[in-house]
Design a protein around this motif. Structure first.
Motif, mmCIF file in Angstrom:
data_model
loop_
_atom_site.group_PDB
_atom_site.id
_atom_site.type_symbol
_atom_site.label_atom_id
_atom_site.label_comp_id
_atom_site.label_asym_id
_atom_site.label_seq_id
_atom_site.Cartn_x
_atom_site.Cartn_y
_atom_site.Cartn_z
ATOM 1 N N PHE A 182 0.830 -1.205 0.000
ATOM 2 C CA PHE A 182 0.000 0.000 0.000
ATOM 3 C C PHE A 182 0.868 1.261 0.000
ATOM 4 O O PHE A 182 0.582 2.230 -0.728
ATOM 5 N N VAL A 183 1.935 1.247 0.799
ATOM 6 C CA VAL A 183 2.815 2.418 0.841
ATOM 7 C C VAL A 183 3.496 2.623 -0.508
ATOM 8 O O VAL A 183 3.621 3.751 -1.005
ATOM 9 N N VAL A 184 3.954 1.530 -1.131
ATOM 10 C CA VAL A 184 4.603 1.639 -2.440
ATOM 11 C C VAL A 184 3.624 2.208 -3.469
ATOM 12 O O VAL A 184 3.976 3.070 -4.301
ATOM 13 N N LEU A 185 2.370 1.764 -3.444
ATOM 14 C CA LEU A 185 1.372 2.267 -4.378
ATOM 15 C C LEU A 185 1.103 3.754 -4.157
ATOM 16 O O LEU A 185 0.990 4.539 -5.115
ATOM 17 N N VAL A 186 0.998 4.155 -2.893
ATOM 18 C CA VAL A 186 0.744 5.568 -2.598
ATOM 19 C C VAL A 186 1.893 6.430 -3.100
ATOM 20 O O VAL A 186 1.693 7.490 -3.727
ATOM 21 N N ALA A 187 3.158 5.966 -2.822
ATOM 22 C CA ALA A 187 4.317 6.740 -3.273
ATOM 23 C C ALA A 187 4.342 6.841 -4.796
ATOM 24 O O ALA A 187 4.613 7.907 -5.369
ATOM 25 N N GLY A 188 4.059 5.744 -5.470
ATOM 26 C CA GLY A 188 4.063 5.765 -6.928
ATOM 27 C C GLY A 188 2.961 6.626 -7.497
ATOM 28 O O GLY A 188 3.157 7.367 -8.479
ATOM 29 N N LEU A 189 1.767 6.554 -6.893
ATOM 30 C CA LEU A 189 0.653 7.363 -7.379
ATOM 31 C C LEU A 189 0.929 8.851 -7.203
ATOM 32 O O LEU A 189 0.515 9.682 -8.041
ATOM 33 N N LEU A 190 1.623 9.219 -6.131
ATOM 34 C CA LEU A 190 1.938 10.629 -5.911
ATOM 35 C C LEU A 190 2.789 11.177 -7.051
ATOM 36 O O LEU A 190 2.482 12.232 -7.631
ATOM 37 N N THR A 191 3.856 10.447 -7.392
ATOM 38 C CA THR A 191 4.738 10.904 -8.481
ATOM 39 C C THR A 191 4.021 10.863 -9.825
ATOM 40 O O THR A 191 4.095 11.818 -10.631
ATOM 41 N N ALA A 192 3.329 9.752 -10.090
ATOM 42 C CA ALA A 192 2.637 9.631 -11.374
ATOM 43 C C ALA A 192 1.540 10.679 -11.517
ATOM 44 O O ALA A 192 1.319 11.241 -12.604
ATOM 45 N N GLY A 193 0.828 10.986 -10.425
ATOM 46 C CA GLY A 193 -0.241 11.974 -10.492
ATOM 47 C C GLY A 193 0.283 13.367 -10.780
ATOM 48 O O GLY A 193 -0.281 14.104 -11.620
ATOM 49 N N VAL A 194 1.375 13.740 -10.097
ATOM 50 C CA VAL A 194 1.956 15.070 -10.336
ATOM 51 C C VAL A 194 2.493 15.163 -11.755
ATOM 52 O O VAL A 194 2.342 16.197 -12.435
ATOM 53 N N HIS A 195 3.118 14.084 -12.244
ATOM 54 C CA HIS A 195 3.636 14.103 -13.607
ATOM 55 C C HIS A 195 2.491 14.180 -14.616
ATOM 56 O O HIS A 195 2.606 14.852 -15.663
ATOM 57 N N ALA A 196 1.376 13.522 -14.305
ATOM 58 C CA ALA A 196 0.216 13.596 -15.204
ATOM 59 C C ALA A 196 -0.322 15.019 -15.277
ATOM 60 O O ALA A 196 -0.742 15.497 -16.353
ATOM 61 N N LEU A 197 -0.310 15.725 -14.156
ATOM 62 C CA LEU A 197 -0.742 17.130 -14.167
ATOM 63 C C LEU A 197 0.165 17.970 -15.059
ATOM 64 O O LEU A 197 -0.299 18.874 -15.784
ATOM 65 N N PHE A 198 1.463 17.686 -15.036
ATOM 66 C CA PHE A 198 2.399 18.415 -15.899
ATOM 67 C C PHE A 198 2.107 18.148 -17.366
ATOM 68 O O PHE A 198 2.101 19.061 -18.200
ATOM 69 N N VAL A 199 1.848 16.878 -17.696
ATOM 70 C CA VAL A 199 1.553 16.525 -19.091
ATOM 71 C C VAL A 199 0.270 17.200 -19.555
ATOM 72 O O VAL A 199 0.158 17.667 -20.699
ATOM 73 N N LEU A 200 -0.705 17.314 -18.668
ATOM 74 C CA LEU A 200 -1.984 17.929 -19.026
ATOM 75 C C LEU A 200 -1.922 19.452 -18.994
ATOM 76 O O LEU A 200 -2.901 20.119 -19.339
ATOM 77 N N GLY A 201 -0.785 20.016 -18.569
ATOM 78 C CA GLY A 201 -0.633 21.468 -18.561
ATOM 79 C C GLY A 201 -1.163 22.141 -17.322
ATOM 80 O O GLY A 201 -1.268 23.373 -17.279
ATOM 81 N N VAL A 202 -1.516 21.385 -16.321
ATOM 82 C CA VAL A 202 -2.055 21.956 -15.088
ATOM 83 C C VAL A 202 -0.898 22.243 -14.141
ATOM 84 O O VAL A 202 -0.719 21.598 -13.100
ATOM 85 N N THR A 203 -0.022 23.182 -14.536
ATOM 86 C CA THR A 203 1.140 23.582 -13.738
ATOM 87 C C THR A 203 1.308 25.089 -13.842
ATOM 88 O O THR A 203 0.786 25.728 -14.768
ATOM 89 N N PRO A 204 2.046 25.676 -12.912
ATOM 90 C CA PRO A 204 2.250 27.145 -12.987
ATOM 91 C C PRO A 204 2.937 27.570 -14.267
ATOM 92 O O PRO A 204 2.742 28.704 -14.718
ATOM 93 N N HIS A 205 3.725 26.682 -14.864
ATOM 94 C CA HIS A 205 4.461 27.038 -16.090
ATOM 95 C C HIS A 205 4.650 25.759 -16.898
ATOM 96 O O HIS A 205 4.963 24.700 -16.335
ATOM 97 N N PRO A 206 4.445 25.795 -18.229
ATOM 98 C CA PRO A 206 4.598 24.579 -19.043
ATOM 99 C C PRO A 206 6.010 24.021 -19.039
ATOM 100 O O PRO A 206 6.214 22.862 -19.427
ATOM 101 N N GLY A 207 6.974 24.758 -18.566
ATOM 102 C CA GLY A 207 8.341 24.242 -18.528
ATOM 103 C C GLY A 207 8.759 23.730 -17.166
ATOM 104 O O GLY A 207 9.880 23.252 -16.999
#
Length: 737
Positions: A182-207
């Motif tokens: 469960f801890v490994v899944l939570v840690a992985g989802l945190l990184t993958a979720g933030v990276h998905a937000l970057f890909v979708l453009g939901v960040t303060p800056h596209p770079g």
């Protein structure tokens, strides 16, 4: 460039990289643990991504930015592939990994970077990095095309495959890896979720991709897994075997015998005030580890509860030993049954040694109180006046039922008497004894009834079984006491009759011997006054007197042999010497007979009457031979511990009907001389522990076979008197007396 935001991203990325490298070091130190190596490579790629992302934020020229972008895409692609590899190994599917599949898993998510580096060859991927200002923040951003989008979808597909493997494993494991998975899944989802937000453009800056910042948080989560839940070690591996609701105590030990997990039953059994986890087993109970490794029944806090330790080696899904799981199976019931059986066995020996009914009854009551945990019991024995008498009791039940016992066999509605009459066990109320509500009544055959009281009004199946065993043992012991009494009475009666027979035989022999002396003396007195032609009559009188005197002594010797014990009856005799004396006497009485003996030095178990036995057999072979010069051949044959003496004649032979009948007491005299000889032989051979029988001789005649016990020691056995003397010697001694 917004220095504050950029600095935060740079610092966060560097911290994430440092944490990742630290985890790589831990993974390398534990590289022998399956799954640690691919996890280390995954963290190494993550650390590289963090450092590259920090450099990307600080890039000042398009050329540097473009180079960093390609390296970031290649590293992130490796991370995706390593994530899938780690999921496969972690969930026990490492056998699926072949070199070709590993290469495919690593290269497919990095295909975009590979195509970008080889773009001059095919022109499919064009990368352009430009500085963009958004919200007052200026950073480089990459301008990508459809290939990048497709590659991103492929990468997320790989990431989902990894999560699917972990999710299936989480459901399948049933607490095996649940906490750490469960801890490994939570840690992985945190990184993958933030990276998905970057890909979708939901960040303060596209770079700006702040996903590397999450590795600092991931490091904390992974650290919890490493140090709190013993990542990839014994505790999670034993989880599928450890059931908290299991009533038996369970301890999970690592390779250093430190408790890494336990269930509630273990804490209760060991009366642990603090958590057992993390404590060495010898600190919990010093002798517990030695008791467990011996594999013998042991006790913990309670000395009345017994446990049978069962040790199972804990291995991971790769077969590597990680520790031991100890299940302390509660065997109190079995131990109690074993103790009861041992106590019953010991009591049985006392029952066997008991010589009075009262003693048997006391043993029964004591056993019921001590072993069956029933403090109230009574034994009622039948009397000659038609009542049941309370012979042994420890108050309570026995005393309460004593009134019914004394009423007599005509009593009605009395459970005690009903049990005695119909021989059926029953449970009855105990009147007047508040402490004992009911009693279990069991018949003792014709001897009586045993009653065992119960304080709670019930009897367990096990109690009933052992009470029945006790009742049967009591009945057998009482029957044995009766048999011993009858045997003592019989022995006394036999001894008294033997003494009477010996007295009258002594009187008869004394009177007969005196009468023979008188007759022989009178015959000699009148010899001088009788004509010479009448002397043969006097000689016949004298011969019969001698024969009757000899028969009297033979009967005395037979009587002593029959009434003596085996030790007194048997001695070691020289068969060859005894046979030589017998042959000498037969040849003197029958000069025409030819007797050939081929017998070596042999010793057998017999007594002084052995010569008389040989006399009867050889004389029978000579007298019943119708030829003028009968021939008798004597030889021996060994048969294990026995020696067979073969006496073969060349007479007319014996029919099959007469072979057995000639040794019987009822055989008529005209069949066998005086009618006494062969029955005497049969009796004596039986007393010697041997046998006698007839066989046909070839070509004609009969073979009489006498089978003696061989004697290993030629020295005569000790006895009340020397019975190896011949009949003549015994007769001489009797005459002298």
């Amino acid at each position: 460039m917004d220095v504050d935001v950029g600095s935060a991203v740079v610092v966060g990325s560097v911290v994430g990289g440092i944490v990742s490298v630290g985890i790589v070091a831990l993974a390398w130190r534990h590289r022998t643990i399956p799954g640690a190596v691919p996890f280390g490579w995954l963290m190494l790629a993550a650390g590289g991504w963090c450092f590259l992302e920090a450099a990307w934020v600080m890039a000042t020229t398009p050329t540097v930015a473009t180079t960093l972008f390609l390296l970031i895409r290649f590293t992130s692609g490796l991370m995706v592939g390593l994530w899938v590899l780690f999921a496969l190994v972690y969930t026990g599917r490492d056998a699926w990994l072949s070199p070709g599949r590993v290469a495919a898993v690593l290269l497919v998510p990095s295909a975009y970077a590979v195509l970008a580096l080889t773009n001059p060859l095919h022109g499919l991927v064009t990368i352009e990095t430009v500085a963009q200002t958004v919200g007052g923040q200026t950073f480089f951003a990459a301008v990508t095309g459809p290939v990048y989008a497709a590659q991103t979808l492929v990468s997320f597909g790989f990431i989902l495959i990894g999560y699917a493997l972990f999710g299936e494993f989480l459901l399948r494991s049933q607490n095996v890896y649940r906490r750490q998975t469960f801890v490994v899944l939570v840690a992985g989802l945190l990184t993958a979720g933030v990276h998905a937000l970057f890909v979708l453009g939901v960040t303060p800056h596209p770079g700006l991709n702040i996903a590397p910042l999450t590795f600092a948080v991931n490091g904390l989560l992974i650290g919890v897994v490493l140090f709190r839940y013993d990542f990839l070690s014994v505790s999670p591996l034993a989880g599928n075997l450890l059931v908290d609701e299991l009533p038996d105590p369970v301890l999970v030990l690592d390779t250093d015998d430190v408790v890494v997990d336990h269930n509630a039953a273990a804490a209760t059994a060991l009366a642990a005030r603090d958590d057992l986890t993390g404590r060495h087993i010898t600190d919990i109970k010093p002798e517990l580890l030695a008791d467990i490794e011996r594999g013998e029944t042991l006790t913990l806090r309670s000395t009345t509860t017994y446990y049978d330790p069962q040790i199972s080696t804990v291995t991971d899904h790769h077969g590597t030993e990680r520790g031991r799981m100890v299940v302390l199976r509660n065997v109190t019931g079995q131990k109690r049954r074993q103790d009861r059986l041992e106590a019953l066995q010991a009591a049985t020996q006392k029952f066997i040694e008991a010589d009075q009914p009262e003693t048997v009854a006391r043993l029964t009551v004591n056993f019921a109180a001590r072993v069956l945990d029933h403090n109230s019991a009574g034994v009622f024995l039948a009397t000659g006046d038609g009542t049941l008498e309370l012979v042994a009791s420890n108050d309570g039940t026995g005393v309460a039922l004593e009134h019914d016992a004394a009423v007599g066999e005509d009593a009605t509605d009395a459970p005690l008497w009903e049990t005695y009459r119909d021989g059926t066990r029953r449970v009855a109320a105990v009147p007047g004894v508040p402490a004992f509500e009911t009693a279990l009544l069991l018949p003792l055959g014709e001897h009586g009834v045993v009653a065992v009281g119960s304080t709670d009004g019930t009897f367990t199946t096990e109690d009933e079984q052992y009470t029945e065993i006790l009742a049967r043992t009591t009945q057998v012991a009482l029957e044995q006491v009766d048999q011993q009494r009858e045997l003592r009475e019989s022995r006394t009666s036999v001894q008294r009759r033997n003494e009477q027979v010996e007295f009258f035989n002594g009187v008869l022999r004394h009177s007969l011997r005196n009468a023979m002396l008188v007759i022989r003396g009178r015959a000699e007195y009148v010899r001088d006054n009788v004509p010479a032609d009448q002397h043969p009559h006097l000689d016949s009188i004298t011969e019969w007197c001698e024969e009757l005197s000899e028969m009297s002594e033979t009967i005395r010797a037979i009587n002593e042999t029959v009434t003596a014990s085996e030790r007194q009856r048997l001695a070691t005799i020289d068969l060859s010497a005894t046979l030589a004396c017998a042959i000498e006497d037969i040849e003197a009485a029958h000069p025409s007979a030819r007797i050939e003996a081929n017998v070596g030095r042999e010793y057998v178990r017999a007594n002084g009457l052995a010569k008389a036995v040989l006399d009867r057999v050889i004389e029978n072979a000579v007298e019943h031979n119708e030829s003028g010069d009968p021939t008798v051949r004597i030889s021996t044959q060994e048969a294990g511990d026995w020696l067979q003496l073969h006496i073969a004649d060349d007479g007319p032979g014996v029919s099959d009907e007469l072979k057995a009948a000639m040794f019987e007491r009822s055989f008529k005299p005209n069949h066998s001389g005086d009618g006494f000889g062969l029955y005497f032989v049969s009796v004596m051979m039986e007393l010697y522990g041997g046998k006698v029988w007839f066989e046909d001789n070839d070509p004609a005649g009969t073979v009489t076979i006498l089978e003696f016990q061989r004697a290993t020691n030629p020295a005569p056995a000790e006895g009340p008197r020397d019975e190896s003397v011949t009949t003549g010697e015994a007769q001489s001694k009797s005459a002298d007396n």
